[in-house]
Scaffold this active site. Structure first.
Site, short mmCIF file in Angstrom:
data_model
loop_
_atom_site.label_atom_id
_atom_site.label_comp_id
_atom_site.label_asym_id
_atom_site.label_seq_id
_atom_site.Cartn_x
_atom_site.Cartn_y
_atom_site.Cartn_z
N GLU A 139 0.97 -1.42 0.00
CA GLU A 139 -0.10 -0.12 0.03
C GLU A 139 0.82 1.23 0.00
O GLU A 139 1.84 1.42 0.73
CB GLU A 139 -0.91 0.06 1.18
CG GLU A 139 -1.54 1.18 1.69
CD GLU A 139 -2.36 1.20 2.98
OE1 GLU A 139 -2.87 0.01 3.57
OE2 GLU A 139 -2.82 2.35 3.32
N GLU A 144 -2.81 11.91 2.89
CA GLU A 144 -3.43 11.45 4.05
C GLU A 144 -3.21 12.34 5.38
O GLU A 144 -1.86 12.80 5.42
CB GLU A 144 -2.98 9.88 4.49
CG GLU A 144 -3.82 9.42 5.55
CD GLU A 144 -3.53 7.72 5.90
OE1 GLU A 144 -2.31 7.48 5.62
OE2 GLU A 144 -4.12 7.05 6.20
#
Ligand SMILES: *[C@@H]1O[C@H](CO)[C@@H](O)[C@H](O)[C@H]1NC(C)=O
Ligand SMILES: *[C@@H]1O[C@H](CO)[C@@H](O)[C@H](O)[C@H]1NC(C)=O
Ligand SMILES: *[C@@H]1O[C@H](CO)[C@@H](O)[C@H](O)[C@H]1NC(C)=O
Ligand SMILES: *[C@@H]1O[C@H](CO)[C@@H](O)[C@H](O)[C@H]1NC(C)=O
Ligand SMILES: *[C@@H]1O[C@H](CO)[C@@H](O)[C@H](O)[C@H]1NC(C)=O
Length: 329
Positions: A139, A144
């Site tokens: 990932e 974020e």
């Protein structure tokens, strides 16, 4: 001891960045703009795997509630900002999670973003993974953060027991700002220890500051030997011409030092990173934003769940406004 290792791995990381820079021109394979997002992405009306106070809706519901909107050159994704949620309800606040139909191994992705969701309780993310084989397939979190706090965090996650990564996170980017590792000395990208994250140095890389500056560009380059992420604010002094133009080719050799660099020092990328879909989602609370200590230290009121349930008007700015995503291969 740790320091000496750190320095030697830093030098190796710089060397790998330099050698990688020798072959770095790419041609555009996709130009995703406006209503084109609906052809390139699907809405995932799934139960949130991250335990958020969120209800991911399908495309029909998202469109009817205007949680998504597109014109020829604008694409919007947002959470519900009108409904009070009953605290006893098992269903959280409506929001969206979209996933690209295509998956990519080696590629460059350039995200031209005007606005990202802001507000207490929000947890927006733009990232890449293979959901069906997580975490074995890796990932990459590109954009974020939570609760408007801090700068952007770029994070890699890998399967446990396989990946001790060494990377140079202490990079000074083209505009003279240094990034730092989130947890000093943590060089293990194992997802069970929260992966290995880099705090992007620029305050304008996330949240209200990013939005006030008109957003900017995020770019990620994934090769078989490194993953790099760059960020340029809309107001940055230096933005590479091929990035701002969004044209048909890019040459990452001209982009300067990335904000995050993950070389393959001790892990084989093709083995531990699958072909990844791009995912864009807005979560509320959940494993990151809703962690009591994280939420409280963000200076947010009440508890995350109570705040998200009872203050719909606080989510008026909880939206993504994306100009384009360009994929180069
Ligand atoms: C979308 O979700 C709504 C609400 O759950 C449901 O009634 C509807 O059938 C769904 N539509 C599609 C096309 O899946
Ligand atoms: C839907 O959202 C878009 C973008 O924010 C806005 O321009 C449009 O007026 C909204 N449509 C309705 C019917 O509210
Ligand atoms: C909230 O849900 C509970 C349990 O279903 C119900 O008893 C209560 O009346 C609801 N409150 C409101 C304001 O709707
Ligand atoms: C890419 O940029 C590098 C560094 O400026 C340059 O040496 C190289 O010729 C460029 N490649 C192409 C195809 O323009
Ligand atoms: C990293 O990439 C280089 C160049 O392809 C390769 O020689 C090396 O074995 C790779 N390292 C690991 C740990 O896979």
């Amino acid at each position: 001891m740790k320091g000496a290792f750190w320095i030697s791995f830093r030098l190796m990381a710089i060397a790998s960045t330099i050698s990688a820079a020798l072959c770095a021109t790419y041609s555009r394979s996709e130009n995703i703009v406006g209503t084109g997002f609906y052809d390139s992405f699907n809405f995932e009306a799934i139960t949130d795997p991250n335990h958020g106070r969120v209800n991911y809706v399908n495309k029909t519901t998202a469109m009817s509630q205007n949680l998504t909107f597109a014109s020829a050159n604008t694409f919007i994704l947002r959470g519900d900002w009108k409904t009070v949620i009953n605290d006893s309800s098992t269903t959280g606040r409506n929001s969206v999670r979209i996933r690209s139909n295509n998956a990519y191994t080696t590629h460059v992705a350039v995200f031209d973003i005007v606005h990202i969701p802001q507000g207490c309780g929000t947890w927006p993310a733009i990232w890449e993974t293979n959901e069906a084989n997580w975490p074995n397939g890796g990932e990459v979190d590109i954009v974020e953060g939570v609760n408007d706090q801090g700068n952007d965090q770029v994070t890699l996650h890998t399967v446990a027991g396989q990946a001790l990564w060494m990377y140079d996170a202490y990079l000074t980017d083209t505009n003279g700002v240094r990034s730092t590792v989130v947890i000093s000395g943590q060089l293990n990208c194992d997802t069970s220890v929260n992966g290995c994250g880099v705090n992007v140095g620029q305050a304008s890389s996330f949240g209200p500051t990013f939005n006030a500056d008109g957003g900017g560009w995020y770019a990620m380059e994934r090769t078989n030997t490194f993953i790099n992420v760059w960020f340029w604010s809309r107001k940055a002094t230096i933005v590479p011409a091929d990035v701002s133009a969004g044209g048909t080719t890019v040459n990452t050799s001209n982009w300067g030092t990335p904000v995050a660099n993950f070389p393959n020092t001790t892990c084989n990328f093709p083995q531990f990173f699958d072909a990844h879909n791009i995912i864009i989602n807005l979560n509320f609370c959940g494993d990151f934003a809703g962690q009591a200590s994280v939420y409280a230290s963000s200076g947010c009121p009440s508890t995350c769940k109570s705040y998200v349930d009872n203050n719909p008007a606080a989510f008026g700015n909880a939206y993504f406004w994306i100009n384009s995503i360009n994929i180069y291969q």
